[in-house]
Enzyme design. Structure first.
Site, mmCIF file in Angstrom:
data_model
loop_
_atom_site.group_PDB
_atom_site.id
_atom_site.type_symbol
_atom_site.label_atom_id
_atom_site.label_comp_id
_atom_site.label_asym_id
_atom_site.label_seq_id
_atom_site.Cartn_x
_atom_site.Cartn_y
_atom_site.Cartn_z
ATOM 1 N N ARG A 58 -15.098 -0.021 1.412
ATOM 2 C CA ARG A 58 -14.675 -1.416 1.325
ATOM 3 C C ARG A 58 -13.944 -1.907 2.580
ATOM 4 N NH1 ARG A 58 -12.746 -4.675 -2.960
ATOM 5 N NH2 ARG A 58 -13.663 -4.032 -4.906
ATOM 6 N N ASP A 87 -18.317 -4.697 -0.686
ATOM 7 C CA ASP A 87 -17.902 -4.467 -2.059
ATOM 8 C C ASP A 87 -19.145 -3.999 -2.837
ATOM 9 O OD1 ASP A 87 -17.286 -4.707 -4.689
ATOM 10 O OD2 ASP A 87 -16.594 -6.799 -4.590
ATOM 11 N N LYS A 102 -18.788 15.768 -10.322
ATOM 12 C CA LYS A 102 -18.108 15.764 -11.595
ATOM 13 C C LYS A 102 -16.867 14.883 -11.496
ATOM 14 C CE LYS A 102 -14.970 18.778 -12.638
ATOM 15 N NZ LYS A 102 -13.714 18.401 -11.987
ATOM 16 N N HIS A 150 -18.751 22.067 -7.167
ATOM 17 C CA HIS A 150 -18.589 22.699 -5.861
ATOM 18 C C HIS A 150 -18.331 24.205 -5.952
ATOM 19 C CE1 HIS A 150 -14.279 21.991 -6.655
ATOM 20 N NE2 HIS A 150 -14.053 22.963 -5.805
ATOM 21 N N LYS A 196 -19.576 28.077 -3.516
ATOM 22 C CA LYS A 196 -18.615 29.004 -2.901
ATOM 23 C C LYS A 196 -19.293 30.339 -2.605
ATOM 24 C CE LYS A 196 -14.517 26.998 -4.977
ATOM 25 N NZ LYS A 196 -13.132 27.035 -4.607
ATOM 26 N N GLU A 240 -4.013 27.129 -10.339
ATOM 27 C CA GLU A 240 -3.803 26.267 -9.174
ATOM 28 C C GLU A 240 -2.320 26.043 -8.991
ATOM 29 O OE1 GLU A 240 -6.685 22.920 -8.857
ATOM 30 O OE2 GLU A 240 -6.697 23.166 -11.022
ATOM 31 N N HIS A 286 -16.376 23.989 -13.919
ATOM 32 C CA HIS A 286 -16.188 25.188 -13.091
ATOM 33 C C HIS A 286 -16.122 26.490 -13.900
ATOM 34 C CE1 HIS A 286 -15.540 22.191 -10.139
ATOM 35 N NE2 HIS A 286 -14.255 22.027 -10.312
ATOM 36 N N LYS A 295 -2.223 29.796 -6.053
ATOM 37 C CA LYS A 295 -3.618 29.484 -6.338
ATOM 38 C C LYS A 295 -4.376 30.814 -6.354
ATOM 39 C CE LYS A 295 -7.599 26.802 -4.897
ATOM 40 N NZ LYS A 295 -8.020 26.498 -6.272
HETATM 41 C C1 BG6 Z 1 -11.829 19.838 -9.023
HETATM 42 C C2 BG6 Z 1 -10.828 19.396 -10.056
HETATM 43 O O1 BG6 Z 1 -13.118 19.733 -9.527
HETATM 44 O O2 BG6 Z 1 -11.576 21.201 -8.675
HETATM 45 C C3 BG6 Z 1 -9.428 19.537 -9.500
HETATM 46 O O3 BG6 Z 1 -11.063 18.032 -10.395
HETATM 47 C C4 BG6 Z 1 -9.200 20.953 -9.046
HETATM 48 O O4 BG6 Z 1 -8.458 19.165 -10.462
HETATM 49 C C5 BG6 Z 1 -10.295 21.420 -8.093
HETATM 50 O O5 BG6 Z 1 -7.939 21.005 -8.393
HETATM 51 C C6 BG6 Z 1 -10.168 22.889 -7.777
HETATM 52 O O6 BG6 Z 1 -11.097 23.240 -6.787
HETATM 53 P P1 BG6 Z 1 -10.821 24.465 -5.815
HETATM 54 O O7 BG6 Z 1 -12.053 24.613 -4.996
HETATM 55 O O8 BG6 Z 1 -9.624 24.089 -4.998
HETATM 56 O O9 BG6 Z 1 -10.557 25.642 -6.682
#
Ligand code: BG6
Length: 490
Positions: free
Chosen positions: A49, A92, A147, A177, A181, A215, A239, A344
């Site tokens: 935007r 927009d 997602k 994602h 990995k 996390e 995930h 993490k």
């Molecule tokens: C995302 C979630 O899909 O994955 C987040 O919406 C989360 O809340 C993240 O923190 C974690 O991804 P990664 O790769 O950091 O483990």
């Protein structure tokens, strides 16, 4: 429409100045550029935007790269090569005539365009309709969505139906994602390229499996999004269930998308629903309270900015899953994931059964099972816990446990382990869908989650709390111990 076959060299990113684009997508392009993995003809069009010029946009991208690329990799020549591919277009997204701007910008570009929607799902339909109406969709186009695809099965179906009006299933790339990995990819290699493991991969040899995705980040400025979602929908639906599928699926006939997706859907079909009557023994939900991480005070979920002090949204989930099929019946799988935890840590641990007859000192019996630990974070690697004799004559036949380790950062001299996005972006361009989710997987995963949430809501289970910077609520320990098992500790 038939599926895309040819390489795409034209990439349009909607939401190009959003958090996802700046944190993940542009850094991924950077690493691919740095690795010489991008086709010379690749062009990238950012759409957002903000009323700024292409040059100003490119500067913003460089600022983001300076923040989100590890400092040792920053390379001005790579920046130059990358930004030379990037154009910008602002408008927009809800304004149909403005889509002509994209048409103009794409003039002369490859017509096999990949459209990446790094925007809220409520805008997916508008963008897809307008791309189509503007004549920007053809058989070679592909669309990439992130997602969360929906909030439950019903809303996910609505979103999928809207995208499917103009794109066929083979043109839709639904990203999780985690599947990009490196170590997640390695699960497939580990399981199916090592007969040592493939012959043991079943309930006869495996006592239980644990999957942890802890996390240290909290919700912070994502409160508005997260509060209506919770950790079950944010992390488990996609995930964690994907990791569970890859760990437990049958060997696919081939490594192609149909075979892998088919095997994953079979696991999701066999995943037992959590029943309301058993919920206290199979599911824990909790929310983080005030605490500290590394000496820094952290606010509890209800004290975050913009929080609703009455919220009962969970930031932590732990549950016991069972797969009702020939291979896994009798092997529980414990999954836990939470925000604002000590560190993490993402890992999968396979606990093998011990032999009934034990010939060493009986006091060592309980501590001599083998376990296979697959770490995705903080270091990526695979470790097999084995037992040998303690060194020295005085030790007799006392045992010790050590990991046989494959630490990928060391063994492959990889200073930079690629993020999931690098592989996934390349796969979109190549037209390879095997690491993307098909509609059926998403539906089955939502069905399971919807059911678990409903069972929880109907029960009188309490929402637990845990201090920020802890390993989750205390009860998580006794939860697994009630089954005679324990969490792996590093
Ligand atoms: C995302 C979630 O899909 O994955 C987040 O919406 C989360 O809340 C993240 O923190 C974690 O991804 P990664 O790769 O950091 O483990």
């Amino acid at each position: 429409m038939s599926g895309p076959q040819k390489q795409s060299t034209s990439f349009v990113l909607f939401g190009a100045l959003g958090d996802l684009s700046l944190r993940k997508i542009f850094p991924a392009w950077f690493y691919l550029e740095r690795g010489g993995l991008l086709d010379d003809s690749l062009r990238i069009l950012g759409v957002a935007r903000e009323d700024i010029t292409t040059e100003q946009f490119q500067e913003k991208i460089i600022d983001a790269l300076n923040l989100f690329v590890s400092s040792e990799f920053i390379d001005v020549d790579v920046y130059k090569r990358l930004v030379a591919r990037i154009d910008y277009c602002h408008f927009d997204l809800t304004d149909p005539p403005s889509y002509q701007k994209i048409k103009g910008a794409l003039e002369g570009w490859d017509s096999a365009t990949s459209y990446y929607l790094a925007i809220p799902p409520k805008l997916f339909e508008t963008v897809c309709d307008n791309l189509y109406e503007t004549g920007l969709v053809n058989e070679q186009s592909r669309i990439v969505v992130e997602k969360p695809i929906g909030y439950n099965l019903e809303s996910s179906n609505e979103i999928n139906d809207k995208i499917l009006k103009h794109f066929s299933e083979s043109q839709i790339y639904r990203i999780d994602h985690y599947l990009g990995k490196e170590t997640v990819q390695n699960l497939i290699a580990l399981r199916f390229a090592n007969s040592l493991f493939s012959s043991q991969w079943n309930s006869k040899s495996i006592e239980y499996i644990e999957i942890t995705a802890a996390e240290s980040v909290g919700i912070e400025d994502r409160w508005g999004y997260f509060d209506g979602v919770g950790q079950m929908r944010d992390m488990v639906q996609s995930h964690l269930l994907q990791l569970l599928c890859l760990i437990t699926m049958e060997p696919p006939n081939q490594l192609d998308e149909q075979s892998i997706r088919y095997e994953k859907t079979q696991v999701l079909r066999a995943l037992k629903l959590l029943s309301e009557g058993d919920i206290s023994k199979t599911l824990i939900r909790a929310q983080y309270g005030d605490g500290e991480i590394g000496g820094t005070p952290k606010s509890g979920y209800l004290n975050e900015e913009g929080a609703n002090a009455q919220s009962e949204t969970e930031t932590f989930v732990c549950f016991r899953a069972e797969i009702a099929n020939w291979r896994w019946s009798g092997t529980p799988i414990y999954l836990r994931t939470g925000k604002r935890m000590t560190d993490k840590v993402t890992k999968i641990v396979i606990h093998f059964k011990s032999d009934d007859h034990f010939i060493f000192d009986q006091d060592q019996k309980g501590s001599t099972t083998n376990s296979l630990i697959m770490k995705l974070h903080p270091t990526e690697g695979i470790y097999l816990q084995v037992h040998t004799k303690r060194h020295g004559v005085s030790e007799g036949m006392r045992l010790r446990s050590d990991p046989m380790s494959l630490d990928f950062a060391k063994t492959h001299k990889l200073l930079n382990i690629p993020s999931g996005y690098q592989r996934l972006l390349l796969d979109v361009l190549k037209g390879n869908q095997s690491l993307f989710l098909c509609r059926e997987e998403i539906e089955l995963a939502w069905r399971w989650c919807d059911d678990a949430i409903e069972a929880w809501n109907k029960s009188s289970q309490q929402l637990h709390t845990y201090p920020s910077g802890s390993y989750g609520p205390e009860i998580t320990k006794t939860f697994i111990e009630q089954y005679g098992h324990h969490w792996h500790e590093d």
